[in-house]
Design an enzyme around this catalytic site. Sequence first.
Site, short mmCIF file in Angstrom:
data_model
loop_
_atom_site.label_atom_id
_atom_site.label_comp_id
_atom_site.label_asym_id
_atom_site.label_seq_id
_atom_site.Cartn_x
_atom_site.Cartn_y
_atom_site.Cartn_z
N PRO A 2 84.14 67.70 -19.50
CA PRO A 2 84.70 68.94 -18.94
C PRO A 2 84.28 69.12 -17.48
O PRO A 2 83.14 68.88 -17.13
CB PRO A 2 84.07 70.04 -19.81
CG PRO A 2 83.50 69.36 -20.99
CD PRO A 2 83.24 67.95 -20.60
N GLU A 3 85.24 69.51 -16.65
CA GLU A 3 84.96 69.78 -15.24
C GLU A 3 85.14 71.28 -15.00
O GLU A 3 85.34 72.03 -15.95
CB GLU A 3 85.90 68.95 -14.36
CG GLU A 3 85.77 67.45 -14.61
CD GLU A 3 86.69 66.61 -13.72
OE1 GLU A 3 87.00 67.05 -12.60
OE2 GLU A 3 87.09 65.52 -14.16
N HIS A 97 78.07 68.35 -36.54
CA HIS A 97 77.51 68.23 -35.18
C HIS A 97 77.22 69.59 -34.53
O HIS A 97 77.18 69.69 -33.32
CB HIS A 97 78.42 67.41 -34.26
CG HIS A 97 78.87 66.12 -34.86
ND1 HIS A 97 78.01 65.10 -35.15
CD2 HIS A 97 80.11 65.70 -35.25
CE1 HIS A 97 78.68 64.09 -35.68
NE2 HIS A 97 79.96 64.43 -35.77
N ARG A 116 78.59 63.82 -29.47
CA ARG A 116 77.86 62.71 -28.82
C ARG A 116 76.52 63.14 -28.25
O ARG A 116 75.75 62.32 -27.78
CB ARG A 116 78.75 62.10 -27.74
CG ARG A 116 79.98 61.42 -28.36
CD ARG A 116 80.80 60.68 -27.35
NE ARG A 116 80.08 59.57 -26.75
CZ ARG A 116 80.57 58.82 -25.77
NH1 ARG A 116 81.75 59.08 -25.28
NH2 ARG A 116 79.88 57.83 -25.27
#
Length: 275
Positions: A2-3, A97, A116
């Site tokens: 994400p930016e 997660h 991740r």
Amino acid sequence: MPELPEVETIVRGLAPRVRGRRIDTVWWSGQGLHLGRKVDLAGLRAVAVGRAVAGVRRRGKYILLEVTGLGGEGVIIHLGMTGRLRVQPAATARAPHTHVVFALAGGDELRFVDARRFGWVTPGRPLARDPALAGLGPDPLSELDAPALARALAGARAPIKAFLLDQHRIAGLGNIYVAEALFLAGVHPATPAARLVGRTEALLRAVRTSLEGGIARRGTTLRDYVDADGFAGDNARALLVYGRAGEPCVRCGARIRRRLDGGRATFYCPRCQRR
Ligand SMILES: [Zn+2]
């Protein structure tokens, strides 16, 4: 990853759901996040439990959960590659997660989910003095101006792509929006940054156009990104060069090229972005 536009979209979605609500407990899965680091659960509880969320802000690609109180404290969240934030009823089963949970008064939970585990959640005591935040450059939408950018370009030795990706120089840009901005500006990614001083205004305009377009379309979903409601963003189909290797340039029809710089893909039009 994400930016700025994706993080901004998440912040806008999250803020009305958590603002004003008291944090009752903090839970951690026990699994290490970024670089295997343990979550400072005691620190998170110290800043958050019993306080209400005063606001949700973005600084670069960081999400700041400000809490009530005079100390300027809060929680710093970075989504890494695959991090997600959702507000869900405590009765709803937690997704796989799920690594950090803030239980909110009234029965909802703010959940940090990260498959991740490149993201992180840390206490800011206070937020303003956190070393990661203190080292960030100006925000390209709200803080950076053309004179400051021109000075930074003049003193830089890096190619423009590396310059724009450097979070110490400008906060929030990543590979996608840098590629789009350089295409809009007609600048080859390998151009030495210092040579662009005379084109500062156009460069800044291109950066802002790419970011504002991303925000307007609620972010770019290539694989993992979703907003605070769990929906994908619409910006992927508006991308001009990123991820379009071999396809015709929207301006000139030449085939978009992809090259690798330090292991990261660079997309550009060989005709519109000459060296
Ligand atoms: Zn072209």
